[in-house]
Design a protein around this motif. Structure first.
Motif: not given
Length: 177
Positions: A4-15, A70-76
């Motif tokens: 990964l180029a960057g891993t600053a996003n530490r938000h996980i969205y579980l569905v 679907f517009d969440t800022d979560a990366e994962i």
């Protein structure tokens, strides 16, 4: 391994996708109660408990009438599902992947149909996640991770934490939570 180029996003969205109407479904029962859901997404609230505190976890349970963001800022984006949810699981996964999100699939469907699931995710989890999920997150934070995690062995029960009930949005009193 994927880098990964960057891993600053530490938000996980579980569905947890909505369960389709069925003879065994609860869609009619739930309307007659004050409860938001009958079956909480146990696998996802266990994943939330396995997630290190530096990550923010948001959970969406479509079966509790929550709308997928679907517009969440979560990366994962983590998605689970059963075979009879397959169409919706793949629809959600494909929409998030089209938006450039890292989609991980796990749960009963991924265990039973891993080859079918691979076309709709970036990372596939097979088996229990008590050991593989923390390993994946560590590798993700380090800037690289695998595209498949498979737990072949049984989990030592004390290694499974209490589920994180705080990520549930709807009242779960019907099942004693």
């Amino acid at each position: 391994m994927r880098t990964l180029a960057g891993t600053a996003n530490r938000h996980i969205y579980l569905v947890q996708p909505k369960f389709p109407p069925s003879y065994w479904g609860q869609e009619h029962f739930i309307k007659m109660t004050t409860y938001g859901a009958v079956y909480p997404p146990l696998g996802l609230i266990t994943l939330a408990a396995l997630t290190p505190p530096e990550y923010h976890v948001t959970l969406c349970d479509e079966s509790a009438d929550e709308q997928v963001d679907f517009d969440t800022d979560a990366e994962i984006i983590g998605i689970t599902g059963y075979l009879f949810q397959m169409v919706r699981v793949f629809e959600i996964a494909d929409r998030f992947r089209a938006r450039g999100k890292l989609v991980v699939l796990g749960g009963p469907m991924a265990n039973l149909l891993p080859d079918e699931c691979r076309a709709h995710c970036d990372v596939l989890f097979e088996g229990e996640a008590e050991y593989t999920w923390p390993r994946f997150l560590g590798e993700y934070a380090a800037g690289c991770h695998g595209d498949s995690y498979h737990e072949h062995d049984k989990i030592h029960l004390p290694d499974s934490p209490l589920p994180r009930l705080d990520v549930l949005k709807k009242q779960q009193s019907a099942i004693g939570l």
